[in-house]
Scaffold this active site. Structure first.
Site, mmCIF file in Angstrom:
data_model
loop_
_atom_site.group_PDB
_atom_site.id
_atom_site.type_symbol
_atom_site.label_atom_id
_atom_site.label_comp_id
_atom_site.label_asym_id
_atom_site.label_seq_id
_atom_site.Cartn_x
_atom_site.Cartn_y
_atom_site.Cartn_z
ATOM 1 N N HIS A 103 96.623 -31.387 59.212
ATOM 2 C CA HIS A 103 96.274 -29.421 59.258
ATOM 3 C C HIS A 103 94.796 -28.857 59.594
ATOM 4 C CE1 HIS A 103 100.297 -30.773 56.583
ATOM 5 N NE2 HIS A 103 100.133 -30.166 57.313
ATOM 6 N N ASP B 138 105.310 -31.192 64.797
ATOM 7 C CA ASP B 138 105.334 -30.895 64.019
ATOM 8 C C ASP B 138 104.812 -29.518 63.669
ATOM 9 O OD1 ASP B 138 104.121 -30.442 60.912
ATOM 10 O OD2 ASP B 138 103.143 -32.557 60.915
#
Length: 610
Positions: free
Chosen positions: A257, A330
């Site tokens: 992330h 993702d």
């Protein structure tokens, strides 16, 4: 910007991985006319006919799965309208579908999509209606991250199960299949047809900041069996399962992330460690596989993340592993996929690599137009888009979306959070709690000898829409079991004053239960437990996230691993403490010694009982 799986393990310890590795509308009518059997086994000629009638703009839109703020497709709160205008340039989900013709929408709790089951069903119906009323309108594939444990977007009163590592501790394929079946039924009843679960990563790095307890464990064979069982459960309920994160995210100390991880596994180690769960998922007929935003030089030395790697996604996943289902990225808002290329290049390169669904780009207009331009300028062909669109349409047809895109409130009432489902979650949780330490047979705790219990410890924000805080849930559960229990929150970093207050309270109690959360050598949680033990009161530690805490607590006489601080797992731990059920969980990951991380303190498969 919020992205998928923003929860992190928070474990800053850096034990050696080597010892771990060693141990471990018109369109709808046309399709509906074919009947249910045709929907289950879609007629490719019909689907190809749909693709042939789509405009280029509609084709581009079908490849995107996007977030949108609001509890309603047409009448969200003003704050959500403002957020949509700022981030997407539309007011509502209905406008998003109309403007970009997106093929999918992903639900998040923080986007206010998942307040309660009836609202979720109404939102799903509103999105489907908005799309199907358009010219050549197609049903929308609605998705979410409902892994259970620490990552779940739909909370109470829906049924919430233990997370993957807890299920790994239980070791039951039947339980994993039941989890998928029940959770899938509930998601489908609310109009969610694609779940980004199960996690197929083999977690061999205790310092992994993004996977951790989201993984079934460190043994690829055990992980493979549980992945396949959960896939069977979900897909048997009519919800597409998604194995993630290919080619494997289990051995990294960087969170994708916020950074760009590199997996240093050799090709041989990848084949032995990371690949088996994905092979098992494919053999189980997995509907979709999610990519990882990380680099694996042994598989592709170009420096590109796997999400943008044709050698990995086409060469290995499609050609070598023989997978022809949907490949979804993702979240494209994550740093791991944005660090090398701009947000305009990422979606184009992902499609060239072999991706079918582009998930949650930070700037949809930029990404959508970049793909459109790439086709118009010849970098991408319409034929390449058609391949992915056909896969997505096959999945929508297989899920019955062409035949039955809507859900009902009565269906929600019959299915979501029923007594039978909640009881199933409790039974599964009871088989996961792991007893690691029990000196002088302190546990089970006697109500006659230790009637007054103090519950102290970390109170991280409650995950998954559960009750929380953890100390309160544990105290309530112990009180229901016949103790007089009180809760005192001390936090994940208790101050000296907080520790002194807890010690004073412990002296007034007969026993202490301490909820610990990712304890490190320098953590003041460790000092708290040591000072509680020094009072002479018996102390039971409950590791409410990573099971590695026990290595940092040498003075504590009893320690349990619960693997999460959701209600269902905390209540199960309380029942084990009280002796209502015997501990049955076995460690799915090894725990290293704190003073010598090369040495295993508790191996995979370790677990005590009464």
């Amino acid at each position: 910007m919020h992205d998928i799986g923003t929860e992190t393990t928070g474990n800053t310890a850096q034990p050696s991985r080597r010892s771990v590795l060693a141990a471990s509308a018109g369109v709808t009518a046309a399709l509906a006319a074919a009947g249910p059997a045709q929907a289950a086994a879609p007629d490719d000629s019909r689907l190809r006919g749909i693709v042939s009638r789509m405009t280029l703009q509609e084709k581009v839109g079908q490849l995107f799965v996007m977030r949108v703020y609001g509890h309603s497709a047409t009448a969200p709160d003003q704050a959500d309208i403002d957020a949509n205008r700022k981030e997407i340039g539309v007011r509502t989900a209905a406008e998003l579908v109309a403007k970009y013709r997106v093929g999918g929408i992903i639900y998040f709790a923080w986007a206010h999509n998942t307040r309660e089951p009836h609202q979720i069903a109404d939102l799903s119906n509103g999105i489907q209606r908005a799309s199907l009323e358009l010219p050549r309108g197609l049903p929308v594939l609605i998705s979410t991250d409902q892994e259970h444990g620490i990552v779940a977007r739909v909370g109470k009163p829906a049924t919430l199960f233990p997370g993957a590592m807890a299920v790994g501790a239980g070791g039951s394929r039947s339980d994993a299949r039941t989890l998928g079946r029940v959770a899938g039924r509930e998601l489908r009843a609310m109009g969610i047809r694609q779940d980004y679960s199960p996690v197929a990563d083999v977690n061999v790095n205790p310092a992994n900041p993004v996977i951790g307890v989201r993984s079934f464990g460190a043994d690829p064979r055990a992980v493979s069996a549980l992945v396949a069982a959960e896939v069977a459960g979900y897909q048997g309920s009519g919800v597409a399962a998604t194995a993630k994160h290919f080619p494997g995210h289990g051995d990294t100390d960087v969170d994708s992330h916020t950074g760009f991880p590199t997996i240093r596994h050799s090709r041989e180690l990848w084949e032995r460690l990371d690949a088996p769960p994905f092979r098992a998922a494919i053999a189980a007929g997995i509907d979709s596989i999610m990519t990882a935003h990380l680099m694996v030089p042994a598989l592709d030395d170009s420096g590109d993340p796997a999400t943008l790697s044709r050698p990995i996604l086409t060469g290995i996943l499609r050609e070598r592993l023989g997978y022809d289902g949907v490949v979804v990225t993702d979240s494209l808002g994550m740093e791991g996929v944005r660090s090398k290329y701009g947000d305009d290049r990422v979606p184009v390169l992902a499609l060239k690599a072999g991706v079918d669904q582009l998930l949650n780009p930070p700037d949809l207009d930029l990404a959508w137009n970049a793909v459109l331009t790439a086709v118009r300028e010849g970098e991408l062909t319409e034929a390449r888009l058609d391949e992915s669109i056909l896969r997505v349409l096959r999945l929508k047809s297989r899920l019955g979306l062409f035949r039955s895109p809507y859900v009902s409130r009565s269906g929600v009432d019959r299915t979501v959070g029923t007594r039978a489902h909640l009881a199933a979650a409790d039974r599964i949780a009871e088989r996961t709690t792991t007893l690691l330490l029990n000196e002088r047979r302190l546990l089970p705790l006697s109500r006659r000898r230790y009637p007054k219990v103090l519950v102290v410890g970390a109170d991280p924000a409650s995950p998954s829409g559960t009750t929380g805080p953890p100390t309160g849930v544990l105290a309530s559960a112990l009180t229901e079991l016949g103790f007089t229990a009180t809760a005192l929150s001390t936090g994940t970093a208790p101050s000296a004053a907080t520790i002194a207050k807890a010690v004073a309270a412990a002296r007034e109690a007969d026993a202490v239960v301490a909820a610990t959360y990712n304890v490190t050598a320098s953590s003041s949680q460790k000092a708290l437990v040591e000072q509680l033990v020094a009072t002479g009161r018996p102390v039971v530690a409950v590791a409410i996230r990573n099971p590695y805490d026990v290595a940092q607590l040498p003075s504590v006489p009893a320690c349990l691993a619960a693997y999460s601080w959701t209600d269902v797992e905390l209540r199960a731990a309380a029942r084990v403490i009280a002796g209502r059920v015997k501990p049955r969980g076995k460690l799915p990951v090894p725990v290293q010694r704190a003073d010598d991380p090369e040495q295993v303190l508790y191996p995979v498969g370790y677990g005590l009982s009464y």
